[in-house]
Design a protein around this motif. Structure first.
Motif, short mmCIF file in Angstrom:
data_model
loop_
_atom_site.label_atom_id
_atom_site.label_comp_id
_atom_site.label_asym_id
_atom_site.label_seq_id
_atom_site.Cartn_x
_atom_site.Cartn_y
_atom_site.Cartn_z
N SER A 98 0.83 -1.22 0.00
CA SER A 98 0.00 0.00 0.00
C SER A 98 0.86 1.26 0.00
CB SER A 98 -0.90 0.06 1.24
OG SER A 98 -1.21 -1.20 1.70
N ARG A 99 0.23 2.36 -0.35
CA ARG A 99 0.88 3.68 -0.29
C ARG A 99 0.07 4.58 0.60
NH1 ARG A 99 5.97 5.19 -2.86
NH2 ARG A 99 6.64 3.05 -2.96
N PRO A 100 0.51 5.06 1.70
CA PRO A 100 1.74 4.58 2.32
C PRO A 100 1.56 3.18 2.90
CG PRO A 100 0.61 6.09 3.80
CD PRO A 100 -0.19 6.06 2.53
N SER A 101 2.67 2.44 2.97
CA SER A 101 2.64 1.13 3.62
C SER A 101 2.67 1.35 5.13
CB SER A 101 3.86 0.31 3.24
OG SER A 101 3.92 0.17 1.85
N VAL A 102 1.90 0.53 5.82
CA VAL A 102 1.83 0.70 7.27
C VAL A 102 2.36 -0.57 7.97
CG1 VAL A 102 0.30 1.10 9.23
CG2 VAL A 102 -0.15 2.25 7.06
N ILE A 103 3.26 -0.34 8.91
CA ILE A 103 3.80 -1.46 9.71
C ILE A 103 3.45 -1.19 11.17
CG2 ILE A 103 5.86 -2.74 10.38
CD1 ILE A 103 7.26 -1.64 7.88
N MET A 104 2.76 -2.14 11.76
CA MET A 104 2.42 -2.02 13.18
C MET A 104 3.41 -2.84 13.98
SD MET A 104 -1.58 -2.65 14.02
CE MET A 104 -1.71 -2.90 15.80
N MET A 105 4.04 -2.21 14.96
CA MET A 105 4.98 -2.92 15.81
C MET A 105 4.29 -3.25 17.12
SD MET A 105 7.61 -2.70 13.79
CE MET A 105 9.02 -3.18 14.79
N GLU A 172 -4.06 6.78 13.28
CA GLU A 172 -4.81 7.29 12.13
C GLU A 172 -4.23 8.62 11.63
OE1 GLU A 172 -8.85 8.13 13.14
OE2 GLU A 172 -9.57 7.48 11.16
N GLN A 173 -3.98 9.51 12.58
CA GLN A 173 -3.42 10.81 12.22
C GLN A 173 -2.00 10.68 11.67
OE1 GLN A 173 -4.97 14.00 12.52
NE2 GLN A 173 -6.70 12.60 12.62
N GLY A 174 -1.26 9.72 12.20
CA GLY A 174 0.11 9.48 11.73
C GLY A 174 0.11 9.10 10.25
N VAL A 175 -0.82 8.21 9.90
CA VAL A 175 -0.92 7.79 8.50
C VAL A 175 -1.31 8.98 7.61
CG1 VAL A 175 -2.11 6.26 6.87
CG2 VAL A 175 -1.45 5.40 9.13
N ALA A 176 -2.25 9.78 8.11
CA ALA A 176 -2.68 10.96 7.35
C ALA A 176 -1.50 11.93 7.16
CB ALA A 176 -3.82 11.66 8.09
N GLN A 177 -0.70 12.08 8.22
CA GLN A 177 0.47 12.98 8.15
C GLN A 177 1.46 12.48 7.09
OE1 GLN A 177 0.77 15.80 10.26
NE2 GLN A 177 2.37 16.32 8.77
N ALA A 178 1.68 11.16 7.06
CA ALA A 178 2.60 10.58 6.08
C ALA A 178 2.14 10.91 4.66
CB ALA A 178 2.71 9.07 6.28
N LYS A 179 0.83 10.79 4.45
CA LYS A 179 0.26 11.10 3.11
C LYS A 179 0.52 12.56 2.77
CE LYS A 179 -3.48 7.75 2.96
NZ LYS A 179 -4.83 7.54 3.47
N THR A 180 0.23 13.43 3.72
CA THR A 180 0.43 14.87 3.50
C THR A 180 1.89 15.17 3.16
OG1 THR A 180 -1.23 15.26 5.17
CG2 THR A 180 0.12 17.16 4.57
N ASP A 181 2.80 14.49 3.86
CA ASP A 181 4.22 14.79 3.69
C ASP A 181 4.88 13.97 2.57
OD1 ASP A 181 3.85 16.50 5.77
OD2 ASP A 181 4.83 15.25 7.28
N GLY A 182 4.10 13.18 1.86
CA GLY A 182 4.66 12.38 0.77
C GLY A 182 5.59 11.27 1.25
N GLU A 209 -7.86 -2.33 12.74
CA GLU A 209 -9.06 -2.06 11.96
C GLU A 209 -9.01 -0.68 11.30
OE1 GLU A 209 -11.45 -4.13 11.14
OE2 GLU A 209 -10.17 -5.56 12.21
N THR A 210 -8.44 0.27 12.02
CA THR A 210 -8.41 1.64 11.54
C THR A 210 -7.37 1.88 10.45
OG1 THR A 210 -9.15 2.34 13.71
CG2 THR A 210 -8.26 4.06 12.30
N VAL A 211 -6.15 1.36 10.66
CA VAL A 211 -5.10 1.69 9.69
C VAL A 211 -4.82 0.59 8.67
CG1 VAL A 211 -3.97 3.30 11.28
CG2 VAL A 211 -3.16 0.94 11.18
N ARG A 212 -5.43 -0.60 8.87
CA ARG A 212 -5.24 -1.73 7.95
C ARG A 212 -3.78 -1.91 7.52
NH1 ARG A 212 -9.49 -4.36 7.45
NH2 ARG A 212 -11.41 -3.35 7.97
N PRO A 213 -2.95 -2.33 8.47
CA PRO A 213 -1.50 -2.41 8.19
C PRO A 213 -1.14 -3.48 7.16
CG PRO A 213 -2.03 -3.40 10.32
CD PRO A 213 -3.30 -2.78 9.82
N ASP A 214 -0.05 -3.23 6.44
CA ASP A 214 0.50 -4.23 5.52
C ASP A 214 1.19 -5.32 6.34
OD1 ASP A 214 0.65 -1.46 4.25
OD2 ASP A 214 0.78 -2.80 2.52
N GLU A 215 1.84 -4.88 7.41
CA GLU A 215 2.59 -5.81 8.26
C GLU A 215 2.25 -5.58 9.72
OE1 GLU A 215 5.09 -8.15 7.70
OE2 GLU A 215 5.42 -7.92 5.54
#
Ligand code: GDP
Length: 295
Positions: A98-105, A172-182, A209-215
Protein backbone atom coordinates in the motif's frame (compact mmCIF):
# COMPACT_ATOMS: atom_id res chain seq x y z
CA UNK A 1 27.17 -15.83 21.88
CA UNK A 2 23.72 -17.06 20.86
CA UNK A 3 23.21 -20.80 20.34
CA UNK A 4 26.68 -21.64 21.65
CA UNK A 5 25.58 -24.63 23.71
CA UNK A 6 23.28 -25.92 21.00
CA UNK A 7 25.92 -25.48 18.37
CA UNK A 8 28.56 -27.34 20.36
CA UNK A 9 26.26 -30.22 21.23
CA UNK A 10 24.92 -30.67 17.71
CA UNK A 11 28.38 -30.53 16.24
CA UNK A 12 29.70 -33.13 18.66
CA UNK A 13 26.68 -35.39 18.07
CA UNK A 14 27.24 -35.24 14.32
CA UNK A 15 31.04 -35.30 14.37
CA UNK A 16 30.93 -38.99 15.15
CA UNK A 17 29.17 -39.63 11.85
CA UNK A 18 31.35 -37.42 9.72
CA UNK A 19 34.14 -39.81 8.81
CA UNK A 20 32.08 -42.96 8.74
CA UNK A 21 32.17 -44.88 5.46
CA UNK A 22 29.02 -46.69 6.40
CA UNK A 23 26.17 -45.28 8.46
CA UNK A 24 23.67 -47.80 9.73
CA UNK A 25 20.31 -47.31 11.37
CA UNK A 26 21.95 -47.73 14.76
CA UNK A 27 24.44 -44.91 14.14
CA UNK A 28 21.63 -42.58 13.09
CA UNK A 29 19.62 -43.56 16.14
CA UNK A 30 22.47 -42.76 18.51
CA UNK A 31 23.17 -39.45 16.81
CA UNK A 32 19.49 -38.49 16.80
CA UNK A 33 19.19 -39.21 20.49
CA UNK A 34 21.91 -36.66 21.11
CA UNK A 35 20.38 -34.19 18.65
CA UNK A 36 17.07 -34.54 20.47
CA UNK A 37 18.65 -33.79 23.84
CA UNK A 38 20.60 -30.85 22.44
CA UNK A 39 17.41 -29.29 21.05
CA UNK A 40 15.43 -29.85 24.23
CA UNK A 41 18.21 -28.35 26.28
CA UNK A 42 18.15 -25.30 23.98
CA UNK A 43 14.50 -24.88 25.02
CA UNK A 44 13.02 -25.88 21.67
CA UNK A 45 9.34 -26.85 21.90
CA UNK A 46 9.14 -30.62 22.60
CA UNK A 47 6.69 -31.31 19.78
CA UNK A 48 8.89 -29.43 17.35
CA UNK A 49 11.84 -31.56 18.50
CA UNK A 50 9.88 -34.77 18.08
CA UNK A 51 8.81 -33.94 14.53
CA UNK A 52 12.27 -32.72 13.62
CA UNK A 53 14.03 -35.87 14.81
CA UNK A 54 11.56 -38.18 13.13
CA UNK A 55 11.86 -36.31 9.83
CA UNK A 56 15.64 -36.45 9.90
CA UNK A 57 15.64 -40.13 10.86
CA UNK A 58 13.23 -40.99 8.05
CA UNK A 59 15.28 -39.16 5.47
CA UNK A 60 18.67 -40.27 6.77
CA UNK A 61 18.01 -43.96 6.86
CA UNK A 62 18.03 -45.82 3.59
CA UNK A 63 18.61 -42.85 1.36
CA UNK A 64 20.72 -42.72 -1.76
CA UNK A 65 24.14 -41.36 -0.91
CA UNK A 66 25.52 -38.70 -3.21
CA UNK A 67 28.89 -39.62 -4.70
CA UNK A 68 30.51 -36.44 -3.47
CA UNK A 69 29.62 -37.08 0.19
CA UNK A 70 30.43 -39.72 2.76
CA UNK A 71 27.33 -41.32 4.30
CA UNK A 72 28.05 -39.37 7.49
CA UNK A 73 28.21 -36.07 5.64
CA UNK A 74 24.95 -36.96 3.99
CA UNK A 75 23.20 -37.22 7.37
CA UNK A 76 24.64 -33.86 8.36
CA UNK A 77 23.30 -32.40 5.13
CA UNK A 78 19.84 -33.69 6.00
CA UNK A 79 20.07 -32.15 9.48
CA UNK A 80 21.13 -28.84 7.93
CA UNK A 81 18.24 -28.89 5.46
CA UNK A 82 15.65 -29.76 8.09
CA UNK A 83 17.01 -27.12 10.48
CA UNK A 84 16.65 -24.59 7.66
CA UNK A 85 13.06 -25.72 7.00
CA UNK A 86 12.29 -25.47 10.70
CA UNK A 87 13.24 -21.79 10.65
CA UNK A 88 11.11 -21.06 7.59
CA UNK A 89 13.13 -22.37 4.65
CA UNK A 90 14.08 -19.17 2.92
CA UNK A 91 14.16 -15.52 3.90
CA UNK A 92 10.72 -13.92 4.46
CA UNK A 93 10.73 -10.36 3.30
CA UNK A 94 8.42 -7.53 4.29
CA UNK A 95 5.44 -7.20 2.01
CA UNK A 96 4.72 -3.53 1.64
CA UNK A 97 2.28 -2.84 -1.15
CA UNK A 98 0.00 0.00 0.00
CA UNK A 99 0.88 3.68 -0.29
CA UNK A 100 1.74 4.58 2.32
CA UNK A 101 2.64 1.13 3.62
CA UNK A 102 1.83 0.70 7.27
CA UNK A 103 3.80 -1.46 9.71
CA UNK A 104 2.42 -2.02 13.18
CA UNK A 105 4.98 -2.92 15.81
CA UNK A 106 3.51 -4.91 18.69
CA UNK A 107 4.89 -6.74 21.71
CA UNK A 108 5.29 -6.86 25.46
CA UNK A 109 7.05 -4.13 27.36
CA UNK A 110 10.81 -4.50 27.39
CA UNK A 111 10.95 -6.77 24.34
CA UNK A 112 12.61 -4.04 22.31
CA UNK A 113 9.66 -2.68 20.34
CA UNK A 114 10.56 1.01 20.41
CA UNK A 115 14.23 0.35 19.68
CA UNK A 116 13.29 -1.99 16.83
CA UNK A 117 10.93 0.63 15.36
CA UNK A 118 13.88 3.01 15.09
CA UNK A 119 16.17 0.32 13.71
CA UNK A 120 13.62 -0.79 11.14
CA UNK A 121 13.00 2.81 10.09
CA UNK A 122 16.72 3.19 9.49
CA UNK A 123 16.86 -0.11 7.57
CA UNK A 124 13.95 0.91 5.31
CA UNK A 125 15.44 4.33 4.72
CA UNK A 126 18.56 2.60 3.44
CA UNK A 127 16.28 0.74 1.02
CA UNK A 128 15.26 4.14 -0.34
CA UNK A 129 11.94 4.29 1.42
CA UNK A 130 10.68 7.35 3.23
CA UNK A 131 9.53 6.26 6.67
CA UNK A 132 7.61 8.11 9.35
CA UNK A 133 7.87 6.88 12.95
CA UNK A 134 4.63 7.18 14.89
CA UNK A 135 4.79 7.34 18.69
CA UNK A 136 1.76 5.32 19.78
CA UNK A 137 3.07 3.94 23.06
CA UNK A 138 1.31 6.40 25.35
CA UNK A 139 1.47 4.29 28.50
CA UNK A 140 5.19 3.74 29.04
CA UNK A 141 6.34 7.14 30.29
CA UNK A 142 9.62 7.36 28.38
CA UNK A 143 8.57 5.66 25.14
CA UNK A 144 7.60 8.77 23.19
CA UNK A 145 10.79 10.63 24.07
CA UNK A 146 12.80 7.47 23.32
CA UNK A 147 11.32 7.27 19.82
CA UNK A 148 12.01 10.97 19.26
CA UNK A 149 15.66 10.48 20.24
CA UNK A 150 15.89 7.43 17.96
CA UNK A 151 14.31 9.48 15.16
CA UNK A 152 17.03 12.10 15.56
CA UNK A 153 19.74 9.45 15.55
CA UNK A 154 18.54 7.83 12.33
CA UNK A 155 17.39 11.11 10.82
CA UNK A 156 13.72 10.25 10.43
CA UNK A 157 10.62 12.29 11.27
CA UNK A 158 8.63 11.24 14.34
CA UNK A 159 4.90 11.90 14.65
CA UNK A 160 3.59 12.31 18.17
CA UNK A 161 0.50 13.74 19.84
CA UNK A 162 1.87 13.36 23.37
CA UNK A 163 0.53 10.84 25.87
CA UNK A 164 -2.97 12.23 26.40
CA UNK A 165 -4.38 11.17 23.04
CA UNK A 166 -6.08 7.93 22.11
CA UNK A 167 -3.55 5.58 20.42
CA UNK A 168 -6.05 4.73 17.68
CA UNK A 169 -6.33 8.40 16.76
CA UNK A 170 -2.56 8.80 16.90
CA UNK A 171 -2.14 5.92 14.45
CA UNK A 172 -4.81 7.29 12.13
CA UNK A 173 -3.42 10.81 12.22
CA UNK A 174 0.11 9.48 11.73
CA UNK A 175 -0.92 7.79 8.50
CA UNK A 176 -2.68 10.96 7.35
CA UNK A 177 0.47 12.98 8.15
CA UNK A 178 2.60 10.58 6.08
CA UNK A 179 0.26 11.10 3.11
CA UNK A 180 0.43 14.87 3.50
CA UNK A 181 4.22 14.79 3.69
CA UNK A 182 4.66 12.38 0.77
CA UNK A 183 6.15 9.64 2.96
CA UNK A 184 5.68 6.03 1.82
CA UNK A 185 6.10 3.97 5.00
CA UNK A 186 4.53 4.41 8.42
CA UNK A 187 5.99 2.57 11.41
CA UNK A 188 3.63 2.61 14.36
CA UNK A 189 5.14 1.92 17.78
CA UNK A 190 2.24 0.63 19.87
CA UNK A 191 1.94 0.19 23.61
CA UNK A 192 3.00 -3.03 25.29
CA UNK A 193 2.19 -4.29 28.76
CA UNK A 194 4.14 -6.48 31.12
CA UNK A 195 1.74 -9.33 30.38
CA UNK A 196 -0.77 -10.00 27.67
CA UNK A 197 -4.08 -8.45 28.68
CA UNK A 198 -7.41 -7.86 27.08
CA UNK A 199 -7.26 -4.06 27.12
CA UNK A 200 -3.99 -4.12 25.20
CA UNK A 201 -5.31 -6.58 22.62
CA UNK A 202 -8.54 -4.63 22.13
CA UNK A 203 -6.58 -1.45 21.55
CA UNK A 204 -4.28 -3.18 19.05
CA UNK A 205 -7.28 -4.65 17.23
CA UNK A 206 -8.84 -1.18 17.02
CA UNK A 207 -5.62 0.24 15.56
CA UNK A 208 -5.47 -2.64 13.07
CA UNK A 209 -9.06 -2.06 11.96
CA UNK A 210 -8.41 1.64 11.54
CA UNK A 211 -5.10 1.69 9.69
CA UNK A 212 -5.24 -1.73 7.95
CA UNK A 213 -1.50 -2.41 8.19
CA UNK A 214 0.50 -4.23 5.52
CA UNK A 215 2.59 -5.81 8.26
CA UNK A 216 2.00 -6.57 11.91
CA UNK A 217 5.36 -7.44 13.39
CA UNK A 218 5.66 -8.94 16.84
CA UNK A 219 8.84 -8.00 18.67
CA UNK A 220 9.89 -10.68 21.15
CA UNK A 221 12.93 -11.16 23.33
CA UNK A 222 14.78 -14.27 22.17
CA UNK A 223 16.26 -14.68 25.64
CA UNK A 224 12.84 -15.70 26.96
CA UNK A 225 12.80 -18.96 24.98
CA UNK A 226 9.49 -20.82 25.08
CA UNK A 227 7.80 -17.81 26.66
CA UNK A 228 8.52 -15.88 23.48
CA UNK A 229 6.84 -18.62 21.48
CA UNK A 230 3.79 -18.57 23.76
CA UNK A 231 3.58 -14.79 23.43
CA UNK A 232 3.77 -15.16 19.64
CA UNK A 233 0.97 -17.74 19.69
CA UNK A 234 -1.33 -15.42 21.67
CA UNK A 235 -0.65 -12.34 19.57
CA UNK A 236 -1.09 -14.34 16.39
CA UNK A 237 -4.40 -15.77 17.55
CA UNK A 238 -5.74 -12.36 18.53
CA UNK A 239 -4.30 -10.14 15.84
CA UNK A 240 -2.94 -12.24 12.99
CA UNK A 241 0.76 -11.49 12.72
CA UNK A 242 2.68 -11.21 9.47
CA UNK A 243 6.08 -11.72 11.05
CA UNK A 244 8.25 -11.83 14.13
CA UNK A 245 11.34 -9.85 15.10
CA UNK A 246 13.56 -11.72 17.55
CA UNK A 247 15.59 -9.30 19.65
CA UNK A 248 18.68 -9.77 21.81
CA UNK A 249 20.20 -12.47 19.64
CA UNK A 250 23.54 -10.91 20.56
CA UNK A 251 23.05 -12.33 24.05
CA UNK A 252 23.60 -15.93 25.06
CA UNK A 253 20.12 -17.08 24.07
CA UNK A 254 19.86 -20.85 23.82
CA UNK A 255 17.94 -20.91 20.57
CA UNK A 256 14.50 -22.23 21.54
CA UNK A 257 12.56 -19.24 20.26
CA UNK A 258 14.41 -18.98 16.95
CA UNK A 259 13.93 -22.67 16.26
CA UNK A 260 10.31 -23.04 17.40
CA UNK A 261 8.45 -19.88 16.54
CA UNK A 262 7.84 -20.55 12.84
CA UNK A 263 6.67 -24.09 13.25
CA UNK A 264 4.46 -23.38 16.29
CA UNK A 265 2.82 -20.20 14.98
CA UNK A 266 3.44 -20.43 11.23
CA UNK A 267 4.73 -16.84 11.41
CA UNK A 268 8.16 -16.34 9.90
CA UNK A 269 10.96 -14.57 11.70
CA UNK A 270 11.67 -11.60 9.44
CA UNK A 271 14.39 -9.79 11.39
CA UNK A 272 16.73 -10.32 14.30
CA UNK A 273 18.07 -7.74 16.73
CA UNK A 274 21.79 -8.09 17.32
CA UNK A 275 22.47 -5.30 19.80
CA UNK A 276 21.31 -2.03 21.31
CA UNK A 277 22.64 0.24 18.57
CA UNK A 278 20.44 1.47 15.72
CA UNK A 279 22.36 -0.49 13.08
CA UNK A 280 22.02 -3.80 14.95
CA UNK A 281 19.09 -5.22 12.99
CA UNK A 282 19.46 -7.91 10.33
CA UNK A 283 17.07 -9.72 8.00
CA UNK A 284 16.73 -13.32 9.14
CA UNK A 285 18.20 -15.96 6.83
CA UNK A 286 17.20 -19.49 7.91
CA UNK A 287 19.81 -21.21 5.76
CA UNK A 288 22.65 -19.06 7.09
CA UNK A 289 21.47 -19.55 10.64
CA UNK A 290 21.35 -23.34 10.21
CA UNK A 291 24.87 -23.37 8.78
CA UNK A 292 26.08 -21.15 11.59
CA UNK A 293 24.61 -23.48 14.19
CA UNK A 294 26.09 -26.57 12.57
CA UNK A 295 29.49 -24.90 12.05
P1 GDP B 1 9.94 -1.80 24.48
O1 GDP B 1 9.39 -1.64 25.87
O2 GDP B 1 9.50 -3.08 23.88
O3 GDP B 1 9.68 -0.62 23.60
O4 GDP B 1 11.52 -1.97 24.66
P2 GDP B 1 12.75 -1.02 24.32
O5 GDP B 1 12.83 -0.73 22.88
O6 GDP B 1 12.76 0.13 25.24
O7 GDP B 1 13.96 -2.00 24.66
C1 GDP B 1 14.18 -2.55 25.95
C2 GDP B 1 15.67 -2.74 26.18
O8 GDP B 1 16.15 -3.76 25.32
C3 GDP B 1 16.49 -1.51 25.86
O9 GDP B 1 17.50 -1.38 26.83
C4 GDP B 1 17.10 -1.81 24.49
O10 GDP B 1 18.32 -1.16 24.27
C5 GDP B 1 17.27 -3.31 24.59
N1 GDP B 1 17.32 -3.98 23.27
C6 GDP B 1 16.41 -3.92 22.26
N2 GDP B 1 16.79 -4.70 21.23
C7 GDP B 1 17.97 -5.28 21.59
C8 GDP B 1 18.86 -6.21 20.96
O11 GDP B 1 18.66 -6.71 19.83
N3 GDP B 1 19.98 -6.56 21.65
C9 GDP B 1 20.24 -6.07 22.91
N4 GDP B 1 21.35 -6.48 23.52
N5 GDP B 1 19.41 -5.21 23.53
C10 GDP B 1 18.30 -4.81 22.89
Amino acid sequence: MAFEGLSERLQSALAKLKGKGKVGEGDVKVAMREVRLALLEADVNYKVVKDFVSKVRERAVGQEVLKSLTPGQQVIKVVNEELTQLMGGSQSKLELSSRPSVIMMVGLQGAGKTTTSGKLGRYLKKQNRKPLLVAGDVYRPAAIRQLEVLGEQVDLPVYSLGDKENPVRIAEQGVAQAKTDGLDTVLIDTAGRLHIDETMMEELKAIKETVRPDEILLVVDAMTGQDAVNVAESFNRELGLTGVVLTKLDGDTRGGAALSVKSVTDCPVKFVGMGEKVDALEPFHPERMASRILG
